[in-house]
Design an enzyme around this catalytic site. Structure first.
Site, PDB file in Angstrom:
ATOM      1  CG  ASN A   9      -2.034  -0.889   1.250  1.00 48.81           C
ATOM      2  OD1 ASN A   9      -2.493  -1.328   0.198  1.00 48.81           O
ATOM      3  ND2 ASN A   9      -2.521  -1.226   2.434  1.00 48.81           N
ATOM      4  CG  ASP A  11       0.393   3.262   4.959  1.00 44.06           C
ATOM      5  OD1 ASP A  11      -0.357   2.541   4.281  1.00 44.06           O
ATOM      6  OD2 ASP A  11       1.133   2.829   5.874  1.00 44.06           O
ATOM      7  N   GLY A  39       1.852  -6.674   4.188  1.00 44.13           N
ATOM      8  CA  GLY A  39       2.862  -7.538   3.586  1.00 44.13           C
ATOM      9  C   GLY A  39       4.185  -6.822   3.406  1.00 44.13           C
ATOM     10  CG  ASN A  41       3.929  -2.052   6.709  1.00 40.33           C
ATOM     11  OD1 ASN A  41       4.348  -1.320   5.827  1.00 40.33           O
ATOM     12  ND2 ASN A  41       2.792  -1.835   7.350  1.00 40.33           N
ATOM     13  CG  ASN A 181      -4.593  -7.722  17.752  1.00 36.09           C
ATOM     14  OD1 ASN A 181      -5.641  -8.328  17.984  1.00 36.09           O
ATOM     15  ND2 ASN A 181      -4.557  -6.680  16.923  1.00 36.09           N
ATOM     16  N   GLY A 218       3.364  -6.703  26.152  1.00 36.87           N
ATOM     17  CA  GLY A 218       4.286  -7.650  25.539  1.00 36.87           C
ATOM     18  C   GLY A 218       3.598  -8.672  24.666  1.00 36.87           C
ATOM     19  N   GLY A 246       2.794  -4.045  15.005  1.00 36.58           N
ATOM     20  CA  GLY A 246       2.460  -5.449  14.793  1.00 36.58           C
ATOM     21  C   GLY A 246       3.222  -6.060  13.635  1.00 36.58           C
ATOM     22  CG  ASP A 247       2.475  -4.868   9.734  1.00 36.86           C
ATOM     23  OD1 ASP A 247       1.785  -5.894   9.908  1.00 36.86           O
ATOM     24  OD2 ASP A 247       2.032  -3.841   9.191  1.00 36.86           O
TER      25      ASP A 247
END
Length: 294
Positions: A9, A11, A39, A41, A181, A218, A246-247
């Site tokens: 993408n 952003d 992907g 990232n 998550n 964590g 997260g990535d």
């Protein structure tokens, strides 16, 4: 080799003091464009962690594609299997408030054109030494086929269940490693019992490695037949932007697995990397180098 099969993408990021309410118009505190897509990232995170990685996905034949791929090219990510289609390059419209939390709206564009045929054409040579990293920003059928190809080749498959989609739940039972998550896991494995108990049941039933990321707390590592282990996160004085955390975690985790680290050691490194990613703006610009963590 780590192969990332997923989204690419551009952003569009705006900063706000607080998220607007429905019908409300508010001033912004800044605007920026940066490369993104879960992907892409994650591929950049693998590379900045020091790993060899190739990105498999699609962009449009437009000017947005050059911007979306710029940091991957500069970092030395293998883009030989990144294709071009007639749709526009994927876009993400991101609001980041002062707390660092964000909201994201996605225009799929070329990412929606990734298909079973794409997987067959680009992933046929996976081997036992490979790790295939997947997310949920491309069509389900393509991800499902990619998992089958990895299984056939003996490659390890890792599924990040973001962004969570109910239709994709069955994929979690097919892969070797699931990274969710806490919100995604609660949707994947709902129930009234404590999350650690549900996580242990999921890992035991599916005989899969499960990682549940817990934000500022964590991450929890859950291996079949073992008690869950919580890896704490470093305490941050200031959180700037959580968009790429997260990535970053996923990319670093897979790099450590590829190096032979056990799941807890891999998670410890990934938690540190994800924490540092919260200290800068943007998804890809915030991904730290391994030297920064050390």
């Amino acid at each position: 080799m780590i192969t990332v099969f997923g989204s690419i993408n551009l952003d569009m990021v705006i900063r706000v003091a607080d998220f607007p309410r429905p019908g409300e118009t508010i001033p912004t505190k800044g605007f920026a464009m940066s490369a993104g897509g879960k992907g892409a990232n994650q591929a950049l995170a693998v590379r900045r962690a020091g790993g060899d990685v190739r990105m498999v996905g699609l962009t449009g034949g437009d000017s947005h594609a050059d911007l979306a791929l710029a940091l991957l090219k500069d970092a030395g990510v293998d883009l030989s299997r990144t294709g071009v289609c007639s749709e526009s390059t994927g876009l993400a419209f991101i609001q980041v408030e002062d707390s660092g939390e964000n909201t994201i709206a996605i225009v799929k564009g070329a990412n929606g054109e990734v298909s079973v045929a794409t997987a067959e054409a680009t992933l046929a040579d996976l081997s036992e030494a490979d790790i295939l990293l997947l997310q949920q920003e491309i069509p389900l059928a393509a991800i499902d086929k990619a998992i089958d190809l990895a299984k056939r080749a003996g490659a390890k498959s890792v599924l990040n269940t973001a962004p969570f989609q109910t239709d994709y739940i069955a994929l979690a039972s097919k892969v070797d490693v699931v990274i969710s998550n806490e919100t995604e896991f609660d949707a994947l494995m709902p129930g009234l019992s404590p999350r650690a108990e549900r996580a242990r049941a999921f890992a035991d039933e599916k005989n899969r490695l499960l990682i549940v990321t817990l934000g500022a707390d964590g991450a929890m590592v859950v291996e079949s037949g073992r008690e869950p282990v919580v890896v704490p996160s470093p305490k941050l004085e200031t959180v700037v932007d959580t968009t790429g955390a997260g990535d970053t975690f996923c990319g670093y985790f897979c790099k450590m697995l590829a190096d032979g680290a056990d799941p807890v050691a891999a998670t410890k490194m990934a938690v540190k990397a994800a924490s540092l990613a919260c200290c800068k703006n943007g998804a890809q610009p915030s991904i730290p180098l391994a030297s920064e963590i050390e």
